[in-house]
Structure formats: C-alpha cells, structure tokens
Design an enzyme around this catalytic site. Structure first.
Site, PDB file in Angstrom:
ATOM      1  NE  ARG A 169      -4.130   1.817   1.044  1.00 39.60           N
ATOM      2  CZ  ARG A 169      -5.114   2.199   0.233  1.00 39.60           C
ATOM      3  NH1 ARG A 169      -5.127   1.836  -1.038  1.00 39.60           N
ATOM      4  NH2 ARG A 169      -6.092   2.938   0.691  1.00 39.60           N
ATOM      5  CB  THR A 192      -9.250  -0.405  -7.760  1.00 41.88           C
ATOM      6  OG1 THR A 192      -9.073   0.768  -6.972  1.00 41.88           O
ATOM      7  CG2 THR A 192      -8.757  -1.608  -6.976  1.00 41.88           C
ATOM      8  CB  THR A 250      -5.864   0.757  -6.334  1.00 45.20           C
ATOM      9  OG1 THR A 250      -6.741   1.813  -6.704  1.00 45.20           O
ATOM     10  CG2 THR A 250      -5.199   1.113  -5.018  1.00 45.20           C
ATOM     11  CG  ASN A 303      -8.302   6.349  -4.691  1.00 46.35           C
ATOM     12  OD1 ASN A 303      -9.144   5.477  -4.501  1.00 46.35           O
ATOM     13  ND2 ASN A 303      -8.404   7.545  -4.165  1.00 46.35           N
TER      14      ASN A 303
END
Ligand code: GLY
Length: 564
Positions: free
Chosen positions: A98, A372, A390, A392
């Site tokens: 992330r 995504t 992703t 976003n």
C-alpha cells in the site's frame, strides 16, 4: 477477447503426475488459471507460467502488464495488496504494498485556514499522491516467492509499453473524465491525449518512458525505482508541480508482510485482508451477525434486509476504528468476536430499518469513481494469488512526473482528510484514519480466498467502498453453490452506513423487494451504472475442475463499460 483462460498441462505435468501418484504433492491435480481485467495481462501471466514461473512470477507479470494496458486502474504510481497461498509450505501471506503518506503530510495538509477540506487537494495533482508501493511489491514477490528473475516476469509489460496496445472504450471514458486535470501537466497528455484529445478506440498507445522505468526496475529490483534516476525524476516532477515528496520518502518505502485475517461461516474458511484493509474485518463482522440467523428460515427480502443492516453496522465500525495498524490500536479481536456481533444483532429489527444516524458513531452533516483492478490466479502446484491493486481514482491523481511514464495515485483521499467529512467514495472516517507521515491510508480492497469441502475460490474486485460488499455477496453465493461465472455476473446491492441508503444495480432487487425494503424504512437508490469488475478463479475438489471468470461488466470491448 477473453481475459481469462485455464492453462493446459505442459511437460512439467508428467513430473507432477508422478509425484501425485506417490502422494507427495496432492495439490498438483489442478490446471493453472488466471482471471484479470485485460486479455493482454492474462496472456502475460500465461507466458510466464509457460516459461517455468510459478503463481508469484505470474502475478508480477499480470500486474506489470495491467500497469501498461489498464493505466486508469493501477500501476507503478500506485500500490496494492497481494494475498498469497504458498502450497509447498501450506502458508498464507498478505503482502501489503500500500502507498504511504510522505513525511511532510500532516492532518492540515488538505485543509484551508478555516479547517475545511480544500477542494481537489486530495484527489488531483501531486499533493494527492502517496509514496507508491507497487514496484516494491513486484520486487518482493519475485525475490521472496518467485522462481524467475524480476526481469523475466516484467518482460511482457516492457514489451507492451514499447510496442503499444490498442485504446479501448473503458480507458477512453476515463481519459474524458480526467481531461481537465491532465491538461495542467503535459507529460500525461503527451502519452494519452495525442492532438490534445482522447484518441479513437484502436489507436495504439505507446509508453516509452514507462518502458524505461520498468526496465530500471527489472534490472535493479526495488532500488531501480526508489533510488537513482527514477526516484530523481519522480521527486523533481512532484516538487516542481507543488507536491511534497522527497528522495528520503522514496528510499524509505517498505513492503510489509502481514498475517491474513481468517474467519469462518457455514463451514467455509475465509482468508482475507487485514488492516490497513478494512474488508476482512467488515466481512467477518457481517458474517458473524448473519450466523445468528437460520439461513433456511431467513430468505428473500428478509435476508437482504438483515444483510443490509449488518453492512450498515460493519461500515460504522470501519469509520470509527480502522486505520493503519502500525500507528493505531485496532480492537480487531473484539470486532471479529461472535459476542460483539451478537450485540450488533440485538439492535437489528427484521421488520424495520435502523436509521444510521440513530447508531452511536460518526454522523456528519455522491458518486464513486472507483478504479482499481483485481486479478485471481492459481498455478498447477496449487499456489494462489488474489491481488487487488490501485491508483485509486480514474488515472489516479491525473499527474505524471516528466520522464517517468508513471501516473501517480490519489490515495491520500483514502485518509479521513477531515474528520467526519466524506471522501470521494462518501466514506467517513476520523482520527483512526487521519493523515500522518508514514501512515498507510485505510483501504477497502479485499483480496480473498474461500476454502471448504467444495473446493477453493479466489476472488476480489475494484469498486471503491463497494468492494467489501461485492466480495461478501459473491462469497455467500459460492457457499450456496454459485459457479465462478455466476459470482462475477450476479447483480449487486450495497449499504455503507453513510449515506443512509441502499444502492443497487438495476435487477439486484425485484420491484416487490424494493417496495418492501422501502416500507421497512430503507431509502433505495437503483443505479443504471455497473458496480465493480470482479475476477474469480475456482477449483472444485470432487472433479478437479478449474474455472476462471471475468466480470461481464468489465469486458474490454463491451458497451456497458462504465464500471461503478
Ligand atoms: N483506493 C481504494 C481503496 O483502497 O479502497
């Protein structure tokens, strides 16, 4: 064009069959399969399996290809989660790649002098971008779990970036949406807006700078992206356009391996995403609530009503408690405990909706643009990957640092940039998910495995805040006997606590069900748009049959290409 295909047994199969015969590798009775959002990405995965790679090498190939041919959804400017099953060790790992907030990000970064959110600050341009994790994720998968060098697994992506791919409707819709933002920064426009406008379908999009960025990553591993020439391009571009990244932010990026979240419902084991993803806890909560009802007795509209009430409560908890586990204490054990669910269940009336505002929690004073992408894959040895990755929003922040070919994410909007103020997905949050240096924004991405006597399902989807309920309902469908194709095709409905309404695809509720839900006090909003773009691989224990299915909503040439 199909975006999936089981791969047939190659020569190694002879060896595997012999091993199976002596009972050494029981899981090798399967074919390999890949389901992704683009046929060229699926082909890249198969190419790497055929070259002797395993599921983890194939995952790098698929995700690398998606970074090129599905540039509106994921890429080297973003991040994601890779849920792995390593068959030889009978072990699960959740690879958290992330994005993280840069060191200069503070709770006031996105607020004006009056403490109100600055419009667009967390969604458009370089300030919206967290430090990307995908490149580090690729290197981690290849080095720790793969069989092939990173350069081999990234070769298809590099080739696609150099030779180009034909533009298609879904990506062109996103380009129209992003045109105004992108016009501010020429590097993005040079690749995607020839002659200043989105191209026609079929126009071949070549990405030479992205090919070079991929080549540096392929040759040097993570340092080839997080230090040196690429890092300098990224930081120079971000800073020149008003962003706040530094070389130290990039050099400090680390992938984190986490224990997946395990839960169970109706004899099915669910292996899913832990924080900083919110989906695992939410799904566990919802299923724990549901387990207090007799599934045979709870049918039709009553089942949908109770499911919505469970969703409402799980999303309320998401808003209050969830964030980056490396920075806050999340009461995970409590939230996933059956006794806690029993308390939630006690407040549910089968004949009436509970207004969200009446639940203790956050209540504040739209539309989602979820991009995504998700892919599911399994190799012939039984290794599995469920990956949701992703940038976003559509084309992330719309910003590409010159020289990189990399579109930066706008993942900073997944933080609660102002407490109690909904984000782009209309999700609420507060201190638990506040902006802070080095923090990972809370995510809804929920790559998941299901395991039971029936077999295995590997699933996930894009779809912003709706990801969790899509994964949940397709999991329930699999428990009721659905095939992979049925799981990706089923009509979807959703509730997320705020706004206090059920959103549903056309056909998800009958007219009678909608009328009955409204009579019980629910607001129901039926959308002409599609929710999600799910990719599923299943394996049936009894027959050994492998099925891979892609969502009809996401077909590259389909007319109904709007993915919401
Ligand atoms: N960026 C969407 C999510 O992580 O939930």
């Amino acid at each position: 064009m199909r975006a999936f295909a089981p791969i047939r047994r190659g020569r190694w199969w002879l060896v595997a069959t012999l091993l199976v015969a002596v009972g050494v590798l029981a899981r090798e009775t399967r074919d390999a399969a890949i389901a992704s959002a683009h046929p060229m990405a699926t082909a890249a995965g198969h190419e790497i399996l055929a070259a002797g790679g395993n599921a983890f090498d194939a995952a790098v190939a698929v995700a690398g290809a998606l970074a090129v041919v599905e540039p509106h959804s994921s890429g080297l400017g973003g991040g994601g989660f890779f849920l792995l099953y390593i068959a030889a060790e009978d072990r699960y790992v959740f690879v958290d790649a992330r994005e993280v907030a840069p060191a200069a990000a503070t709770p006031s970064t996105y607020l004006d002098a009056a403490g109100k959110p600055r419009r667009g600050a967390s969604t458009n341009g370089p300030l919206a971008a967290g430090i990307p994790g995908e490149a580090a994720g690729f290197a981690h998968l290849a080095e720790r779990y793969g069989r092939l060098p990173l350069a081999t697994s990234l070769a298809p992506a590099i080739r696609y970036a150099q030779q180009g791919f034909p533009a298609y409707r879904r990506m062109l819709l996103g380009l129209r949406f992003r045109q105004k933002t992108a016009a501010q920064w020429p590097a993005f426009g040079e690749v995607f807006y020839p002659d200043g406008a989105p191209p026609e379908p079929g126009y071949v999009i070549r990405q030479p700078d992205l090919a070079k960025t991929l080549q540096r990553l392929a040759a040097e591993g993570a340092p080839g992206y997080y230090t040196g020439e690429t890092a300098q391009f990224l930081v120079d571009g971000v800073q020149a356009a008003g962003g706040n990244w530094t070389l130290a932010d990039l050099a400090g990026y680390r992938v984190v391996e986490r224990e997946p979240l395990f839960t169970e419902y109706r004899g099915v084991r669910i292996v899913t995403a832990p924080p900083p993803a919110s989906g695992g806890i939410a799904i566990a909560t919802i299923l724990n609530v549901m387990s207090g009802y007799d599934p045979a007795a709870l049918t039709g509209v009553d089942r949908k009503h109770v499911l919505v009430e469970a969703m409402r409560r799980a999303y309320r908890d998401r808003a209050i408690y969830l964030g980056d586990p490396d920075f806050i204490d999340i009461p995970v054990e409590r939230l996933v405990h059956p006794f806690y669910a029993a308390g939630l269940r006690a407040s549910i009336r089968v004949d009436r909706a509970t207004p969200s505002a009446s639940l203790p929690g956050l209540w504040p004073a739209g539309a989602e643009r979820p991009q995504t992408t998700h892919f599911s894959l399994m190799d012939a040895a039984g290794n599995r990957v469920a990956a949701t990755i992703t940038i976003n929003g559509w084309y992330g922040s719309g910003f590409m640092p010159p020289g990189t070919g990399v579109i930066l994410n706008n993942e900073m909007d997944d933080f609660a940039t102002a407490p109690g103020v909904p984000n782009d997905f209309l999700l609420l949050g507060a201190d638990a998910n506040a902006v802070g240096p080095g923090r990972r924004p809370l995510s809804s991405m929920t790559p998941t495995f299901l395991e039971s006597d029936r077999g295995i399902a590997i699933l996930g989807t894009p779809g912003g805040s709706r990801i969790i309920t899509m994964v949940l309902r397709s999991s329930l469908a699999w428990m009721d006997g659905a095939t992979a194709q049925e799981m990706v095709s089923m009509k979807r409905f959703h509730h997320q606590y705020y706004p206090d309404r059920i959103t549903a695809e056309t056909g998800a509720l009958t007219d009678e069900e909608q009328a009955e839900l409204e009579r019980r006090g629910h607001e129901v909003s039926v959308s002409p748009r599609n929710f999600g773009n799910m990719n599923v691989v299943t394996w049936e224990r009894a027959s050994g049959r492998v099925e891979a299915a892609t969502d009809p909503r996401g077909a590259v040439e389909a007319e109904n290409v709007r993915v919401y």
